[in-house]
Design an enzyme around this catalytic site. Structure first.
Site, mmCIF file in Angstrom:
data_model
loop_
_atom_site.group_PDB
_atom_site.id
_atom_site.type_symbol
_atom_site.label_atom_id
_atom_site.label_comp_id
_atom_site.label_asym_id
_atom_site.label_seq_id
_atom_site.Cartn_x
_atom_site.Cartn_y
_atom_site.Cartn_z
ATOM 1 N N SER A 49 38.412 -9.681 86.494
ATOM 2 C CA SER A 49 38.743 -11.048 86.899
ATOM 3 C C SER A 49 37.820 -12.075 86.254
ATOM 4 C CB SER A 49 38.684 -11.175 88.429
ATOM 5 O OG SER A 49 37.389 -10.878 88.917
ATOM 6 N N CYS A 79 45.116 -6.369 92.041
ATOM 7 C CA CYS A 79 43.694 -6.074 91.838
ATOM 8 C C CYS A 79 42.938 -7.310 91.356
ATOM 9 C CB CYS A 79 43.550 -4.883 90.891
ATOM 10 S SG CYS A 79 41.915 -4.090 90.972
ATOM 11 N N HIS A 179 47.411 -1.048 92.529
ATOM 12 C CA HIS A 179 48.164 -1.163 91.277
ATOM 13 C C HIS A 179 49.564 -0.563 91.442
ATOM 14 C CE1 HIS A 179 44.867 -2.355 88.474
ATOM 15 N NE2 HIS A 179 44.119 -1.787 89.400
ATOM 16 N N GLU A 181 52.073 -0.971 89.694
ATOM 17 C CA GLU A 181 52.657 -0.670 88.378
ATOM 18 C C GLU A 181 52.277 0.715 87.870
ATOM 19 O OE1 GLU A 181 48.555 -2.163 87.343
ATOM 20 O OE2 GLU A 181 50.062 -2.542 88.896
#
Length: 202
Positions: A49, A79, A179, A181
Protein backbone atom coordinates in the site's frame (compact mmCIF):
# COMPACT_ATOMS: atom_id res chain seq x y z
CA UNK A 1 -19.20 -3.07 -18.70
CA UNK A 2 -15.56 -2.04 -18.26
CA UNK A 3 -13.61 -2.49 -15.02
CA UNK A 4 -10.39 -0.57 -14.47
CA UNK A 5 -7.67 -2.33 -12.48
CA UNK A 6 -4.92 -0.32 -10.80
CA UNK A 7 -1.81 -1.90 -12.32
CA UNK A 8 1.06 -0.01 -10.70
CA UNK A 9 2.20 -2.84 -8.43
CA UNK A 10 0.84 -5.98 -6.79
CA UNK A 11 -1.53 -8.78 -7.74
CA UNK A 12 -3.59 -7.11 -10.44
CA UNK A 13 -3.37 -9.77 -13.19
CA UNK A 14 -5.38 -12.29 -11.15
CA UNK A 15 -8.21 -9.80 -10.77
CA UNK A 16 -8.23 -9.16 -14.51
CA UNK A 17 -8.43 -12.87 -15.26
CA UNK A 18 -11.38 -13.34 -12.90
CA UNK A 19 -13.25 -10.29 -14.18
CA UNK A 20 -12.86 -11.43 -17.78
CA UNK A 21 -14.03 -14.94 -16.86
CA UNK A 22 -17.27 -13.32 -15.66
CA UNK A 23 -17.85 -11.60 -18.98
CA UNK A 24 -16.68 -8.06 -18.28
CA UNK A 25 -13.88 -6.14 -19.98
CA UNK A 26 -10.79 -4.77 -18.21
CA UNK A 27 -8.40 -1.91 -18.69
CA UNK A 28 -5.22 -1.24 -16.72
CA UNK A 29 -4.51 2.06 -14.99
CA UNK A 30 -0.77 2.71 -15.22
CA UNK A 31 -0.48 6.45 -15.85
CA UNK A 32 -2.57 9.61 -15.55
CA UNK A 33 -3.54 9.43 -19.23
CA UNK A 34 -5.35 6.14 -18.55
CA UNK A 35 -7.79 7.94 -16.26
CA UNK A 36 -9.34 9.64 -19.29
CA UNK A 37 -10.64 6.31 -20.55
CA UNK A 38 -14.18 5.18 -19.78
CA UNK A 39 -14.67 2.63 -17.02
CA UNK A 40 -17.61 1.68 -14.85
CA UNK A 41 -15.84 0.25 -11.79
CA UNK A 42 -12.39 0.11 -10.20
CA UNK A 43 -10.31 -2.60 -8.51
CA UNK A 44 -7.53 -1.73 -6.07
CA UNK A 45 -5.43 -4.91 -5.76
CA UNK A 46 -3.17 -6.31 -3.08
CA UNK A 47 0.53 -5.48 -2.98
CA UNK A 48 2.35 -2.81 -0.98
CA UNK A 49 0.00 0.00 0.00
CA UNK A 50 2.83 2.43 0.78
CA UNK A 51 4.39 1.88 -2.65
CA UNK A 52 1.06 2.13 -4.43
CA UNK A 53 0.11 5.34 -2.64
CA UNK A 54 3.47 6.92 -3.39
CA UNK A 55 3.25 5.98 -7.08
CA UNK A 56 -0.28 7.33 -7.34
CA UNK A 57 1.01 10.69 -6.08
CA UNK A 58 4.14 10.71 -8.25
CA UNK A 59 2.22 9.80 -11.41
CA UNK A 60 -0.47 12.42 -10.85
CA UNK A 61 -3.26 9.85 -10.50
CA UNK A 62 -4.17 10.19 -6.83
CA UNK A 63 -6.56 13.15 -6.80
CA UNK A 64 -8.54 12.01 -9.86
CA UNK A 65 -9.10 8.50 -8.51
CA UNK A 66 -10.03 9.80 -5.07
CA UNK A 67 -12.64 12.12 -6.58
CA UNK A 68 -14.03 9.30 -8.74
CA UNK A 69 -14.52 7.16 -5.63
CA UNK A 70 -16.07 10.04 -3.70
CA UNK A 71 -18.41 10.68 -6.64
CA UNK A 72 -19.71 7.10 -6.47
CA UNK A 73 -17.50 4.98 -8.74
CA UNK A 74 -17.88 1.39 -7.46
CA UNK A 75 -14.58 0.06 -6.12
CA UNK A 76 -13.43 -3.38 -4.98
CA UNK A 77 -10.34 -3.24 -2.78
CA UNK A 78 -8.37 -6.25 -1.54
CA UNK A 79 -5.62 -6.39 1.10
CA UNK A 80 -3.39 -3.37 0.34
CA UNK A 81 -6.35 -1.84 -1.48
CA UNK A 82 -8.29 -1.86 1.79
CA UNK A 83 -5.45 0.07 3.44
CA UNK A 84 -5.41 2.61 0.59
CA UNK A 85 -9.08 3.37 1.18
CA UNK A 86 -8.99 3.53 4.99
CA UNK A 87 -9.62 6.80 6.80
CA UNK A 88 -7.37 5.83 9.72
CA UNK A 89 -4.30 3.59 9.81
CA UNK A 90 -3.84 2.10 13.28
CA UNK A 91 -0.62 3.29 14.91
CA UNK A 92 -0.03 6.08 12.40
CA UNK A 93 0.91 9.23 14.27
CA UNK A 94 -1.15 11.50 12.02
CA UNK A 95 -3.95 8.94 11.63
CA UNK A 96 -3.92 8.60 7.86
CA UNK A 97 -1.04 9.41 5.47
CA UNK A 98 -1.75 11.75 2.57
CA UNK A 99 -0.90 8.95 0.13
CA UNK A 100 -4.03 7.04 1.19
CA UNK A 101 -7.49 7.97 -0.11
CA UNK A 102 -9.28 8.06 3.26
CA UNK A 103 -12.68 7.44 1.66
CA UNK A 104 -13.60 4.36 3.72
CA UNK A 105 -14.62 5.23 7.32
CA UNK A 106 -12.67 2.46 9.06
CA UNK A 107 -9.58 2.09 11.21
CA UNK A 108 -7.26 -0.53 9.71
CA UNK A 109 -4.30 -2.35 11.22
CA UNK A 110 -1.59 -3.21 8.69
CA UNK A 111 0.25 -6.58 8.58
CA UNK A 112 -1.97 -7.44 11.48
CA UNK A 113 -1.53 -11.18 11.87
CA UNK A 114 2.17 -11.35 12.69
CA UNK A 115 4.85 -13.63 11.33
CA UNK A 116 3.29 -16.97 12.32
CA UNK A 117 -0.01 -16.21 10.59
CA UNK A 118 1.36 -13.93 7.87
CA UNK A 119 -0.26 -16.24 5.30
CA UNK A 120 -3.19 -18.54 6.02
CA UNK A 121 -6.47 -19.83 4.63
CA UNK A 122 -9.96 -19.76 6.13
CA UNK A 123 -13.55 -20.24 5.10
CA UNK A 124 -16.19 -17.90 6.44
CA UNK A 125 -19.46 -16.20 5.56
CA UNK A 126 -19.63 -13.00 3.56
CA UNK A 127 -22.93 -11.19 4.03
CA UNK A 128 -25.24 -11.69 1.09
CA UNK A 129 -22.96 -14.29 -0.50
CA UNK A 130 -22.38 -17.20 1.90
CA UNK A 131 -19.28 -19.11 2.96
CA UNK A 132 -16.28 -18.40 0.74
CA UNK A 133 -12.63 -19.48 0.82
CA UNK A 134 -10.28 -16.75 2.01
CA UNK A 135 -6.55 -16.45 1.37
CA UNK A 136 -4.75 -14.05 3.70
CA UNK A 137 -1.22 -12.85 2.84
CA UNK A 138 0.35 -10.42 5.33
CA UNK A 139 -3.19 -9.20 5.69
CA UNK A 140 -4.63 -6.18 7.45
CA UNK A 141 -7.92 -6.19 9.30
CA UNK A 142 -10.48 -3.59 10.29
CA UNK A 143 -10.23 -2.62 13.94
CA UNK A 144 -13.51 -0.74 13.80
CA UNK A 145 -15.94 0.93 11.42
CA UNK A 146 -17.22 4.42 12.11
CA UNK A 147 -20.36 4.22 14.24
CA UNK A 148 -22.16 6.91 12.26
CA UNK A 149 -21.49 5.04 9.02
CA UNK A 150 -22.99 1.89 10.52
CA UNK A 151 -25.97 3.71 12.04
CA UNK A 152 -26.79 5.44 8.75
CA UNK A 153 -27.03 2.13 6.93
CA UNK A 154 -24.32 3.20 4.48
CA UNK A 155 -21.71 1.09 6.27
CA UNK A 156 -21.90 -2.68 6.67
CA UNK A 157 -19.60 -5.32 8.14
CA UNK A 158 -19.49 -8.11 5.57
CA UNK A 159 -17.12 -10.71 7.04
CA UNK A 160 -15.48 -11.62 10.35
CA UNK A 161 -12.74 -14.22 10.91
CA UNK A 162 -11.42 -15.03 14.38
CA UNK A 163 -13.34 -12.06 15.81
CA UNK A 164 -11.60 -9.69 13.40
CA UNK A 165 -13.40 -7.73 10.70
CA UNK A 166 -12.03 -8.74 7.28
CA UNK A 167 -14.74 -7.43 4.94
CA UNK A 168 -16.73 -4.19 4.86
CA UNK A 169 -18.89 -2.14 2.54
CA UNK A 170 -19.45 1.60 2.61
CA UNK A 171 -21.77 2.96 -0.08
CA UNK A 172 -19.97 2.14 -3.35
CA UNK A 173 -16.82 0.74 -1.71
CA UNK A 174 -16.20 -2.96 -1.03
CA UNK A 175 -13.02 -3.81 0.90
CA UNK A 176 -11.63 -7.19 1.93
CA UNK A 177 -8.50 -8.09 3.89
CA UNK A 178 -8.04 -11.30 1.93
CA UNK A 179 -7.45 -12.13 -1.76
CA UNK A 180 -10.64 -13.44 -3.42
CA UNK A 181 -8.86 -13.38 -6.79
CA UNK A 182 -6.53 -16.19 -5.63
CA UNK A 183 -9.32 -18.72 -5.05
CA UNK A 184 -11.62 -20.26 -7.68
CA UNK A 185 -14.79 -18.93 -6.04
CA UNK A 186 -16.01 -16.00 -8.16
CA UNK A 187 -18.94 -14.82 -6.04
CA UNK A 188 -17.28 -11.75 -4.52
CA UNK A 189 -16.25 -10.46 -7.93
CA UNK A 190 -19.71 -11.30 -9.29
CA UNK A 191 -21.37 -9.37 -6.46
CA UNK A 192 -19.13 -6.41 -7.27
CA UNK A 193 -20.02 -6.61 -10.96
CA UNK A 194 -23.72 -6.77 -10.02
CA UNK A 195 -23.26 -3.54 -8.06
CA UNK A 196 -21.48 -1.93 -11.01
CA UNK A 197 -24.21 -3.04 -13.40
CA UNK A 198 -26.91 -1.62 -11.15
CA UNK A 199 -25.23 1.78 -11.30
CA UNK A 200 -24.39 1.69 -15.02
CA UNK A 201 -26.90 3.15 -17.50
CA UNK A 202 -27.88 0.76 -20.30
Amino acid sequence: MIIAVLALQGAFAEHEKMIRSLGADCIELRQAEDLKKHYDGLILPGGESTVQGKLLRELGMFDTIKKQIEDGLPVLATCAGMILLASVIDGQIDGQPDSYFGTLPVRVRRNAYGRQLSSFHAKADVAGIGAVPMTFIRAPYVVEMDKDALASGNGQILAVVNNRIVGVRYKNQFAFAFHPELDPDTRIHQAFLNCVKARTPD
